[in-house]
Design an enzyme around this catalytic site. Structure first.
Site, PDB file in Angstrom:
ATOM      1  N   GLU A 107       0.841  -1.212   0.000  1.00  0.00           N
ATOM      2  CA  GLU A 107       0.000   0.000   0.000  1.00  0.00           C
ATOM      3  C   GLU A 107       0.868   1.251   0.000  1.00  0.00           C
ATOM      4  O   GLU A 107       0.563   2.229  -0.659  1.00  0.00           O
ATOM      5  CB  GLU A 107      -0.952   0.006   1.203  1.00  0.00           C
ATOM      6  CG  GLU A 107      -1.844  -1.232   1.334  1.00  0.00           C
ATOM      7  CD  GLU A 107      -2.566  -1.632   0.070  1.00  0.00           C
ATOM      8  OE1 GLU A 107      -2.921  -0.754  -0.748  1.00  0.00           O
ATOM      9  OE2 GLU A 107      -2.772  -2.854  -0.124  1.00  0.00           O
ATOM     10  N   GLU A 124      -1.307  -2.472 -10.161  1.00  0.00           N
ATOM     11  CA  GLU A 124      -1.286  -3.640  -9.275  1.00  0.00           C
ATOM     12  C   GLU A 124      -0.128  -4.595  -9.580  1.00  0.00           C
ATOM     13  O   GLU A 124       0.564  -5.045  -8.675  1.00  0.00           O
ATOM     14  CB  GLU A 124      -2.629  -4.372  -9.304  1.00  0.00           C
ATOM     15  CG  GLU A 124      -3.799  -3.542  -8.736  1.00  0.00           C
ATOM     16  CD  GLU A 124      -3.565  -2.992  -7.332  1.00  0.00           C
ATOM     17  OE1 GLU A 124      -2.627  -3.445  -6.663  1.00  0.00           O
ATOM     18  OE2 GLU A 124      -4.319  -2.081  -6.910  1.00  0.00           O
TER      19      GLU A 124
HETATM   20  N1  B3K Z   1      -6.189  -1.300  -4.574  1.00  0.00           N
HETATM   21  C1  B3K Z   1      -6.796  -2.028  -3.510  1.00  0.00           C
HETATM   22  C2  B3K Z   1      -7.860  -2.954  -3.955  1.00  0.00           C
HETATM   23  C3  B3K Z   1      -9.182  -2.345  -4.097  1.00  0.00           C
HETATM   24  C4  B3K Z   1     -10.224  -3.376  -4.356  1.00  0.00           C
HETATM   25  C5  B3K Z   1     -11.489  -2.830  -4.826  1.00  0.00           C
HETATM   26  N2  B3K Z   1     -12.529  -3.807  -4.988  1.00  0.00           N
HETATM   27  C6  B3K Z   1      -5.800  -2.772  -2.698  1.00  0.00           C
HETATM   28  C7  B3K Z   1      -4.495  -3.014  -3.324  1.00  0.00           C
HETATM   29  O1  B3K Z   1      -4.352  -3.662  -4.329  1.00  0.00           O
HETATM   30  O2  B3K Z   1      -3.533  -2.488  -2.845  1.00  0.00           O
HETATM   31 ZN    ZN Z   2      -2.497  -2.912  -4.852  1.00  0.00          ZN
END
Ligand code: B3K
Ligand code: ZN
Length: 867
Positions: free
Chosen positions: A303, A325
């Site tokens: 994160e 991602e």
């Molecule tokens: N970006 C978020 C995931 C969000 C999910 C939405 N349904 C967590 C992550 O990949 O860091």
């Molecule tokens: Zn992520």
């Protein structure tokens, strides 16, 4: 019956992308939080987007009551409301739109938008949750400067947080108070966050490389503050690592993390206000396992890394999801490899990819890392987007080499900071920084399915050369046939028959369907070590004999391939037993003994040995079967495990004793490796489930001073019918019932059992006062643990396992559609099972499909499975 056609699910296509008609330069939000409603006032400055042809402004809005609309301060009613959208035409080039609406976080069970978790208000806006808060262009390519004011009861919600910097706070009449926040960096609305609650704060400070001080705050429920040290240390390590490895410094004065108990995913990277599932923040010796500690470190890092890969540079549209991602997973995997053991990290990452992503790629839900259509973007937060996406970044890192890769990422940040971009933009930076043509590589993003590579070798003593012949093929996947060959980087080294490395690793770049590579100066028949470090996400088959593999297992310099060779031998052995229950496995069992003896007599890497002493999982073995029969695989696996125990009981017991705790609990790779080894040995020693096994597991439990060892004991007892099972499970519950995350483990550890009473045990757990279908962690603890980790009972011939999951999906469909859709996963490969199982799985899916009020989330996955 067809789904409810009043909101018939619509497919969205990448090819239809058009720029947003209006830019929203600034957004001012004011929240009035109450117990029975929340009022949201949004004042947004809009400007015509010069890059757009359309001029109709489309605002998304869902589950809210519109109270008023003003254009430049005047009441405005010239809009249309349809299909969760507000359409506004004939607008000036610049204007301010002010919208007030009423929402109900207190009854929001979907956990998207603004909702309440155990009394705390929190948000989850990615991907499309912001539209449940106010009417807005809910798309990632609209970047705005946000100012937020939150008003709430002061006693109930002393902590009021949003993104950016705190600019003002004060009291209001009637026991209320407010805070005001300003985030100076433009961001898409999916990164907006708000938290209001009665939370305690753990604080620290990080000094960035340029000497700025950043306040680090972790907010948790009162009583949990003693469990935040590991998360805080992980955050500081991540911040340093990103400076050192990617040259990325944190730029705000504050970084907040809030942990909540009800969360659909693991965590969310909202700018400077990360919101986490408690499972990925709280960790202490008594209540968290080593793998929990590792996950907390990895997800805190993940994160945090999104601050640059996702937030500062974001996605143009949701088809680009892997841009942030895949890249961020690669970054967190490399971080974890640097913090812990690189070889162990790689083995565990590849094991996960094989257990969870390969099956996705082989199922009706297979999709490309850059998909070209979806119904519900929430369904695309998949192992393919994340983990295969990471493998694609890793291959580019391999092809360019670390220095050029770093130049390419520097270029990426310099070119695109503050922009919403595409995967193609990223790959273009790789091309520009390296001078390489990346067009063939780019196919990896477009073609779904796991490629296969077949390798065979030819040694020619006359010319002292060795030729490796390779063939690649791509499977057909839904909507995709006749795929093009990929650029596959294969890391290969050669060993001689004494196990010495004669040719160090080189990267062979395979570009053709069939291709040969010649090695010169090979003075004797070599044993090739192919796909070192798992240099590409493929299924490799080779012509290596068991003897060749044994040599690699013992002598290869590549930690990953050493493990891999052992797993391939184990897989072959189990396959022999599946084909013939009486098959001779004595050689395999004897070799296992050699590993154990090594563990006893030499300095070995205990974490690696633990993994070498673990047989492939039922899921991985199933992937090698034409028709999957989990019960048959399990039986054969059991035969092998029991033979190992019978042959090496004493040596195992000695290895177990030798690796007893030294008294001081540490979260170091060495200490975790020792625990992993001892617990793997415990599993082998207790595989026969007799009275001695139960006594040993109970003693293990009683002597444990940490959760890793306790969980290992419970896991060894799960299948037992001895009285110790109940005693230990009861003690565990009594001891830890105030820890929700440990109660989750208590649920999971009972439903992985194969014993006859499993379905009765399951029914009691489903009725247990602590089961709550609205809490995603609890749903995963009961249902995912069962359906994913208990293949034998999930695929019970009676169909009872399928019925349990089917009914849960139907119930969850109306409570939390995202979680419901996620639970369909264990059904997706139904066509690969035995005919009797197929029929039952298909019927379960059809029953779900026939539900008259199916959410678009569940509709999408179930209809694709059945297609
Ligand atoms: N970006 C978020 C995931 C969000 C999910 C939405 N349904 C967590 C992550 O990949 O860091
Ligand atoms: Zn992520």
């Amino acid at each position: 019956m067809p789904p409810d056609t009043s909101s018939s699910p619509q497919t969205i296509y990448l090819k239809d992308y058009t720029p947003a008609p209006y830019l929203a330069s600034s957004v001012a939000l004011r929240f009035e939080l109450f117990e029975d409603k929340t009022l949201v006032h949004a004042e947004v400055r809009y400007e015509k987007n010069p890059a757009a042809k359309n001029s109709e402004l489309v605002l998304h809005g869902q589950d809210q009551t519109l109270l008023s609309v003003q254009l430049n301060g005047e009441k405005y009613s010239d809009y249309r409301l349809e299909d969760n959208r507000m359409l506004l035409a004939d607008l000036p080039a610049q204007f301010t739109l002010t919208i007030s609406s009423e929402i109900h976080p207190e009854s929001n069970t979907a956990l998207e938008g603004l909702y309440k978790s155990q009394g705390t208000f929190c948000t989850q806006c990615e991907a499309e949750g912001f539209r449940r808060i106010t009417y807005f262009q809910d798309r990632p390519d609209v970047l705005s400067i946000f100012s937020v004011r939150i008003e709430a009861d002061k006693a109930l919600y002393p902590v009021l947080l949003s993104n950016g910097n705190l600019v003002e706070r004060g009291d209001l009449p009637a026991g209320r108070h407010f805070t005001a926040w300003h985030d100076p960096f433009p961001k898409p609305c999916y990164l907006f966050a708000l938290v209001a609650g009665d939370l305690v704060r753990v604080a620290d400070i990080f000094t960035t490389r340029s000497g700025r001080k950043v306040d680090l705050h972790i907010y948790v429920r009162s009583g949990d503050e003693g469990q935040c040290d590991h998360a805080m240390a992980s955050l500081k390590k991540s911040m340093r690592w990103d400076e050192e490895r990617y040259g990325r410094e944190y730029e705000l004065d504050l970084f907040n993390i809030v942990a909540v108990s009800d969360f659909n995913m693991g965590a969310m990277e909202n700018t400077s206000l990360n919101i986490f599932n408690t499972k990925l923040v709280l960790a202490q010796q008594e209540t968290a396992t080593d793998s929990d500690f590792i996950s907390v470190e990895a997800v805190i890092a993940h994160e945090y890394f999104h601050n640059w890969t996702g937030n500062r540079v974001t996605c143009r549209d949701w088809f680009q999801l892997s841009l942030k991602e895949g890249l961020t997973v690669f970054r967190d995997q490399e971080f974890s490899a640097d913090m812990n053991s690189r070889a162990v990290q790689r083995i565990d990452d590849v094991d996960q990819l094989r257990r969870l992503q390969f099956p996705e790629d082989a199922s009706p839900l297979a999709h490309a890392v850059q998909p070209d259509n979806f119904i519900e973007i929430s369904n695309f937060y998949t192992m393919t987007i994340y983990e295969k996406g990471s493998e694609l970044i890793r291959m580019q890192h391999t092809l360019l080499g670390p220095d050029t890769y770093r130049k390419a990422t520097d270029l990426y940040f310099q070119r695109f900071d503050g922009h919403a971009v595409t995967i193609d933009d990223f790959v273009q930076c790789m091309a520009d920084a390296s001078g390489r043509d990346m067009r063939q590589f780019h196919r990896w993003y477009k073609q779904a399915g796991t490629p296969s590579v077949q390798a065979s070798g030819r040694y020619d003593a006359n010319t002292a050369s060795y030729t490796l012949s390779l063939k690649q093929s791509q499977p057909d996947t839904p909507g995709q046939t006749n795929k093009q060959p990929l650029l596959i980087p294969l890391a290969v080294g050669l060993l001689n028959e004494q196990g010495e490395e004669t040719h160090a690793t080189q990267i062979l770049e395979m570009t053709e369907r069939e291709q040969e590579f010649r090695f010169e100066g090979v003075n004797a028949r070599p044993v090739p070590s192919i796909l070192r470090g798992f240099s590409a996400p493929i299924k490799l088959s080779t012509d290596l004999s068991d003897d060749d593999l044994r040599l690699l297992q013992l002598k290869d310099t590549d930690g990953f391939n050493k493990w891999e060779a052992g797993q391939t031998i184990a897989l072959r052995t189990i396959q022999r037993v599946i084909a013939d229950a009486e098959a001779d496995i004595s050689q395999f069992v004897a070799d296992f003994g050699t590993l154990i003896t090594q563990g006893l007599n030499q300095e070995v890497d205990k974490a690696l040995l633990a993994r070498a002493l673990s047989l492939p999982s039922i899921s991985v073995i199933g992937q090698a079967q034409a028709v999957v029969d989990p019960a048959a695989i399990d039986q054969a696996r059991d035969v092998v495990l029991k033979a190992i125990k019978r042959a090496h009981k004493d040596a195992l017991a000695e290895l177990y004793a030798q690796n007893a705790s030294q008294g001081v609990f540490e979260i170091t790779p060495q200490a975790m490796g020792r625990r992993a080894l001892r617990n793997t040995v415990l599993e082998l020693l207790t595989v026969t489930n007799g009275t001695g096994c139960a006594a040993r597991a109970q003693a293990h439990y009683q002597q444990a001073d940490n959760m890793t060892d306790r969980v290992a004991a419970l896991s060894s007892l799960a299948d037992s019918t001895q009285p110790q099972r109940e005693q230990v499970f009861d003690d565990f519950y009594q001891r830890f019932q105030q820890y929700q995350l440990v109660v989750d483990k208590w649920f999971s550890l009972q439903v992985i059992a194969k014993r006859d009473s499993l379905f009765t045990d399951f029914a009691a757990l489903r009725q247990h006062a602590e089961f709550n279908i609205r809490n995603p962690n609890r749903v995963r603890a009961l249902y995912s643990a069962f359906a994913v980790n208990n293949p034998v009972k999930f695929h019970d011939p009676s169909g009872q396992g399928y019925a349990l999951l089917r009914d849960a999906i139907i119930e969850l469909n109306s409570i939390n559609p995202q979680i419901a859709a996620r639970q369909v996963t264990p059904f997706r490969e139904w066509r690969r099972y035995t005919p009797a199982l197929q029929t039952q799985m298909q019927a379960a899916l059809q029953t779900i499909m026939d539900n008259p009020k199916l959410s678009s989330d569940v509709f999408e996955v179930v209809s694709k499975c059945l297609k």
